[in-house]
Write a protein that holds these residues in place. Structure first.
Motif, short mmCIF file in Angstrom:
data_model
loop_
_atom_site.label_atom_id
_atom_site.label_comp_id
_atom_site.label_asym_id
_atom_site.label_seq_id
_atom_site.Cartn_x
_atom_site.Cartn_y
_atom_site.Cartn_z
N LEU A 516 0.83 -1.20 0.00
CA LEU A 516 0.00 0.00 0.00
C LEU A 516 0.87 1.26 0.00
CD1 LEU A 516 -2.92 -0.79 2.49
CD2 LEU A 516 -3.16 -0.08 0.12
N ARG A 517 1.88 1.27 0.84
CA ARG A 517 2.73 2.45 0.93
C ARG A 517 3.49 2.69 -0.38
NH1 ARG A 517 2.90 0.56 6.30
NH2 ARG A 517 2.42 2.21 7.79
N ARG A 518 3.87 1.61 -1.03
CA ARG A 518 4.68 1.73 -2.24
C ARG A 518 3.82 1.99 -3.47
NH1 ARG A 518 7.53 -2.15 -1.11
NH2 ARG A 518 6.47 -3.86 -2.20
N ASN A 519 2.70 1.27 -3.59
CA ASN A 519 1.91 1.33 -4.81
C ASN A 519 0.66 2.19 -4.70
OD1 ASN A 519 3.73 -0.45 -5.98
ND2 ASN A 519 2.56 -2.25 -5.37
N GLY A 520 0.27 2.56 -3.48
CA GLY A 520 -0.87 3.44 -3.30
C GLY A 520 -2.16 2.71 -3.05
N GLY A 521 -2.81 2.18 -4.08
CA GLY A 521 -4.09 1.51 -3.89
C GLY A 521 -5.28 2.44 -3.97
N GLY A 522 -5.05 3.74 -4.26
CA GLY A 522 -6.15 4.68 -4.40
C GLY A 522 -6.64 5.21 -3.08
N THR A 523 -7.64 6.08 -3.15
CA THR A 523 -8.16 6.73 -1.94
C THR A 523 -8.90 5.76 -1.04
OG1 THR A 523 -10.06 7.39 -3.28
CG2 THR A 523 -8.32 9.03 -2.95
N LEU A 524 -9.35 4.63 -1.57
CA LEU A 524 -10.06 3.64 -0.76
C LEU A 524 -9.19 2.42 -0.46
CD1 LEU A 524 -13.52 3.68 -2.62
CD2 LEU A 524 -12.75 5.14 -0.74
N GLY A 525 -7.93 2.47 -0.86
CA GLY A 525 -7.07 1.28 -0.76
C GLY A 525 -6.82 0.81 0.65
N PHE A 526 -6.78 1.71 1.63
CA PHE A 526 -6.47 1.30 2.99
C PHE A 526 -7.53 0.37 3.57
CE2 PHE A 526 -5.76 1.69 7.56
CZ PHE A 526 -4.38 1.59 7.62
N MET A 527 -8.75 0.39 2.98
CA MET A 527 -9.81 -0.50 3.46
C MET A 527 -9.44 -1.97 3.27
SD MET A 527 -13.19 1.50 2.07
CE MET A 527 -13.52 3.22 2.52
N SER A 528 -8.47 -2.25 2.41
CA SER A 528 -8.06 -3.63 2.19
C SER A 528 -7.44 -4.25 3.44
CB SER A 528 -7.06 -3.71 1.03
OG SER A 528 -5.89 -2.96 1.34
N THR A 529 -7.00 -3.43 4.39
CA THR A 529 -6.40 -3.95 5.62
C THR A 529 -7.43 -4.38 6.66
OG1 THR A 529 -6.26 -1.77 6.68
CG2 THR A 529 -4.42 -2.43 5.28
N TRP A 530 -8.70 -4.13 6.40
CA TRP A 530 -9.74 -4.38 7.39
C TRP A 530 -9.98 -5.87 7.58
CZ3 TRP A 530 -14.03 -0.33 5.81
CH2 TRP A 530 -13.55 0.95 6.11
N PRO A 531 -10.43 -6.27 8.79
CA PRO A 531 -10.80 -7.67 9.02
C PRO A 531 -11.93 -8.09 8.09
CG PRO A 531 -10.60 -6.46 11.10
CD PRO A 531 -10.52 -5.45 10.01
N GLY A 532 -11.93 -9.35 7.72
CA GLY A 532 -12.94 -9.87 6.81
C GLY A 532 -12.45 -10.03 5.40
N ASN A 533 -11.36 -9.33 5.06
CA ASN A 533 -10.79 -9.44 3.72
C ASN A 533 -9.73 -10.53 3.67
OD1 ASN A 533 -12.30 -7.28 2.62
ND2 ASN A 533 -10.88 -5.82 3.54
N VAL A 534 -9.64 -11.19 2.54
CA VAL A 534 -8.56 -12.12 2.25
C VAL A 534 -7.65 -11.45 1.23
CG1 VAL A 534 -7.95 -14.43 1.42
CG2 VAL A 534 -10.07 -14.07 2.72
N ILE A 535 -6.37 -11.63 1.36
CA ILE A 535 -5.41 -10.96 0.48
C ILE A 535 -4.82 -11.96 -0.51
CG2 ILE A 535 -3.39 -9.49 0.36
CD1 ILE A 535 -5.80 -8.30 1.84
N TRP A 536 -5.03 -11.67 -1.80
CA TRP A 536 -4.40 -12.44 -2.86
C TRP A 536 -3.20 -11.63 -3.35
CZ3 TRP A 536 -3.57 -10.63 -7.81
CH2 TRP A 536 -3.08 -11.54 -8.73
N THR A 537 -2.07 -12.32 -3.57
CA THR A 537 -0.89 -11.64 -4.08
C THR A 537 -0.48 -12.25 -5.42
OG1 THR A 537 0.52 -13.13 -2.79
CG2 THR A 537 0.01 -10.98 -1.84
N SER A 538 -0.02 -11.40 -6.30
CA SER A 538 0.37 -11.83 -7.64
C SER A 538 1.67 -12.62 -7.60
CB SER A 538 0.53 -10.61 -8.54
OG SER A 538 1.09 -10.97 -9.78
N SER A 539 1.74 -13.65 -8.43
CA SER A 539 2.98 -14.43 -8.54
C SER A 539 3.93 -13.83 -9.58
CB SER A 539 2.64 -15.87 -8.92
OG SER A 539 1.97 -15.91 -10.17
N GLU A 540 3.42 -12.85 -10.37
CA GLU A 540 4.22 -12.30 -11.44
C GLU A 540 4.74 -10.90 -11.17
OE1 GLU A 540 2.02 -12.48 -15.04
OE2 GLU A 540 1.62 -14.63 -14.92
#
Length: 852
Positions: A516-540
């Protein structure tokens, strides 16, 4: 934290900075407002000195003349004892506790409802509790009721009756948070003492509390204060945990007091007996179980509960329920099942506990019909509490959904199972080698059953055959210790289990925040840290997507967290990941720059809300468009309002309590449960990266609170997005305009580029002149229905209009989806995302909308 400012700029150009009250200031202000409570505390000290209870228990003469009870109040016609009993402590312990309760509990009551109401509440509830309680004792004694007969000789001095009654009365003058907390916890504590102790004073306090509950609504002139109102997820967890913890200490009360007056005191019988000697029993009773008399069996049952190990083992249910209470407060699913299991065990073994009671007390067979009915009532009462607790845990199950990682749970099961096998095998093998030294004579089958009994609290299975006691020293040590050792390991392992949290697939919280700090994620991006979300990360590439799966729909939250040039690759890779798992991917609340990518993929998209953005560079609150905001800011400054910019960890405890109270009052006023997904709650405020902007009145009391999520770019915070907004009921008109305007001025001074007032869910901006509205679709009709349904409870349209006061730029946020045929399922999934507690009736209404 910020301090006061003496900036000479005009009020509409400066953020009115202030500070929060310190704990010392709060205490000093509290003491100045409780003169009656101080008088009561001093009165208790004076009466204790005059009656001799300051340094020892009240003497017989003191009790007979000043204390309330059947003998003094009714038979002796000493009516004044109803009043004097609530003004004199019975012993030094009650003096100390009474003074503290007067200053704290009665002080809270006086602070909330005023001095004269506190005087009325203390006096009226104290008199009613004592007089009615004594009358019930007298009447019950006349008809032969067990408790009344057993307490007929009691003489009671108890200032706590009036204090408790006044405290409960004052809850009608409190907000929803503390009204609910104080009523529930106080009632649970009193009932626990009534059911496990049965002393007259506890019954008097219960009656005084009920009187205070009714009197408070009368003094407040508002019958609605008697009703139960909705609570938030966090508050429900707190309340359920408090009830489990309070009821857990009941067996300790019964054990320490050794009472025989309540249906919950079964365990105390076994531990109240004089120590029984094994050698004496062998000499007196013989060597085989079949030859033992009833008295020998009774003594043998008592013998199996003796020893330090058995004493500790008897507290295992208490320890497990306290452990469950701790876990319930943290929202853990394991804790809910633990509490249910312990209470189910109490139900399962209730009959054997009752058997133990009568085995140990040699009950006669000449009972009357009334005695049998009384026994039935007590037995039902003993079962009612665990049943009620199980029902409570089942009904509130949705609030306890936090699970531990599967690996952690498998490790817990392996540790607990391995410990049990090792300890059970050790006792059985040593016992088998010393089998000829057991009394009564035991067989290997008897030893196998007894091995299992070593892990169960003694009062649960004390009278269940076979009953054998080892005579060898090593076997006796294991007999006392294996159960304690097992449960100690269980508790430690359970604590470790409930401190583990699940993380997203392949990503932990630290990596997500770094992205998030490096790539931003937009004005709503910080909501991705909230409980209830699962995080998928790219392999590429160095990218992530936050999502949650509901009914086979993988709903993402805002934009992908990646570099702009990698967005297409990340979206395609995530879509492939969903396809491999048979999920339908849905990108929700994405910004316009990503829509061409979805169009290239052949996906469809539609608006799901409008984000309102204020550019803070060069911001000036001048001109007619800013008139309403400027008026609110100037009014706040004139009325002495100030602001504080801080993180949650920087707040004093008193301010945290005020925020909790304001939030709970807001939740209680809503007809529907709290929403989630793109709307944060109290838990999200506690993130160390989140900042709070607080509005503080001239008296130092909190009037409103907002939370702000950081917006990153290249490791720097370049803006803030509002999330949490709550105001006190008695706050200044225009307090939110004042607070947001102050935040905007601060962000301007700090060099922030953007202030986002976040997205307005399900809202659409008005169609501009000359434009035509798009044709309605199935999904647009669903979203319109959601907006209409939720508007009375959540006010999305009203909020959208409120944000327009800040002259924002509008940016449409959209939902992109690959398959139009999945829209009905997508609609239900979005409804569940926003309202995870939606009722079946509301869900059916959502489905019907699709067919219109």
């Amino acid at each position: 934290m910020t301090g006061a400012t003496t900036d000479s700029r005009p009020a509409d150009d400066v953020e009115p900075k202030g500070r929060l009250r310190s704990t010392g200031e709060l205490i000093a202000g509290f003491v100045r407002r409780i003169p009656f409570s101080i008088v009561v505390a001093v009165l208790l000290v004076v009466t204790a000195a005059l009656t001799g209870t300051m340094f020892g228990p009240a003497g017989e003469d003191t009790l007979e003349f000043w204390a309330a009870g059947v003998i003094s109040t009714f038979e002796g016609a000493q009516w004044w004892t109803v009043g004097t009993s609530i003004a004199i402590p019975q012993d030094p312990f009650q003096l100390v506790f009474g003074v503290l309760a007067a200053l704290l509990l009665l002080g809270v009551a006086e602070r909330r409802m005023g001095t004269w109401r506190a005087i009325v509440a203390f006096t009226v509830t104290g008199l009613i509790g004592t007089a009615l309680g004594a009358w019930l004792q007298w009447f019950g004694g006349e008809v032969g009721e067990w408790w009344a007969t057993g307490t007929a000789a009691d003489l009671t001095l108890d200032p706590l009756a009036g204090i408790v009654g006044a405290l409960i009365a004052s809850t009608s003058f409190m907000g929803a948070l503390w009204r609910r907390r104080i009523r529930l916890v106080t009632l649970a504590a009193i009932l626990t003492f009534v059911l496990y102790d049965g002393d007259s004073s506890n019954v008097y306090r219960l009656i005084a509390a009920v009187a205070g509950y009714l009197l408070g609504a009368l003094l407040a002139g508002d019958a609605s204060k008697l009703s139960v109102r909705r609570s938030s997820h966090a508050e429900t967890r707190t309340l359920v945990a408090a009830v489990i913890a309070v009821t857990a200490i009941g067996p300790v009360v019964a054990l320490l007091n050794g009472t025989e007056l309540t249906p919950f005191a079964f365990a105390s019988y076994l531990f109240a007996e004089q120590p029984v000697s094994l050698d004496e029993l062998v000499a007196r009773c013989g060597d085989t179980a079949s030859s033992l008399s009833a008295q020998c069996l009774s003594d043998l049952a008592v013998l199996t509960t003796q020893g330090f190990g058995m004493f500790l083992l008897s507290f295992v249910p208490v320890a497990l329920l306290l452990l469950a209470s701790w876990g319930l407060h943290r929202g853990r699913r394991f804790a809910r099942w633990l509490a249910i299991t312990v209470n189910a065990a109490i139900l399962l073994f209730a009959r054997t506990s009752l058997d133990a009671t009568f085995t140990a007390n040699d009950v006669e067979d000449d009972w009357s019909a009334f005695d049998l009915v009384e026994l039935l009532v007590w037995a039902v009462a003993a079962l009612a509490l665990p049943i009620a607790l199980i029902i409570m845990l089942v009904v509130t199950r949705r609030h306890f959904g936090i699970r531990s990682p599967r690996e952690a749970f498998r490790r817990f099961v392996a540790i607990v199972t391995g410990t049990f096998v090792v300890l059970a095998a050790a006792y059985f093998l040593v016992g088998l080698a010393t089998l000829d030294e057991f009394w009564p004579a035991a067989t290997p089958a008897d030893l196998a059953v007894d091995t299992l009994k070593r892990f169960v609290p003694p009062h649960f299975l004390a009278v269940v055959d076979p009953i054998v006691v080892p005579g060898h020293d090593l076997t006796s040590v294991l007999w006392q210790g294996v159960g304690v050792a097992f449960w100690l390991v269980f508790i430690i392992a359970a604590i470790r289990l409930m401190t583990r949290a699940r993380v997203g697939a392949g990503a932990d919280a630290a990596r997500l925040r770094a992205l998030l700090r490096r790539n931003g994620g937009g004005t709503l991006g910080f909501m991705s840290t909230w409980p209830g979300n699962v995080i998928w990360t790219s392999s590429e590439t160095d990218a992530a997507v936050a999502y949650r799966v509901i009914n086979g729909i993988a709903i993402t939250l805002s934009d992908p967290i990646c570099r702009d040039e990698d967005a297409g690759r990340v979206i395609r890779e995530f879509a492939a990941f969903c396809d491999a798992n048979s999920w339908v991917p849905v990108f929700y609340s994405v910004h316009p720059q990503y829509l061409p990518i979805f169009e290239e993929l052949g996906w469809q998209h539609m608006s799901v809300g409008e984000e309102t953005i204020v550019r803070t560079k060069g911001l000036e609150l001048t001109g007619k468009p800013w008139q309403k905001v400027r008026q609110a800011l100037n009014r706040g400054v004139k009325e002495g309002m100030t602001t504080v910019w801080a993180s949650w960890d920087e707040l004093p405890r008193a301010t945290v309590a005020e925020i909790n109270a304001i939030s709970e009052e807001w939740v209680a006023e809503k007809e529907m449960p709290e929403m989630g997904f793109t709307l944060g709650g109290m838990e999200e405020l506690k993130d160390p990266d989140v900042r709070l902007m607080l509005a503080v009145g001239p008296d130092g009391r909190l009037q409103a609170v907002t939370s702000w999520l950081p917006v990153f770019r290249d490791g720097e915070v370049i803006g803030w997005t509002i999330d949490f907004m709550r105001r006190a009921d008695d706050s200044m008109n225009g307090i939110m305009e004042f607070l947001i305007a102050s935040a905007a001025l601060r962000m301007k001074d700090d060099g922030a580029e953007v202030l986002s007032l976040s997205g307005a869910p399900l809202a659409t901006k008005p169609v501009a002149p000359g434009e035509t509205a798009p044709d309605p679709t199935v999904m647009s009709r669903l979203l319109e229905f959601l907006a209409r349904t939720l508007e009375p409870a959540y006010g999305f349209s009203s909020l959208f209009r409120f944000k327009a006061k800040f002259n924002p730029d509008y940016e449409t946020i959209s939902m992109a989806y690959p398959d139009p045929l999945a829209l009905p399922t997508i609609g239900l999934a979005i409804g569940r995302a926003y309202l995870p507690e939606v009722s079946p009736k509301e869900a059916v209404a959502l489905v019907r909308t699709l067919t219109k």
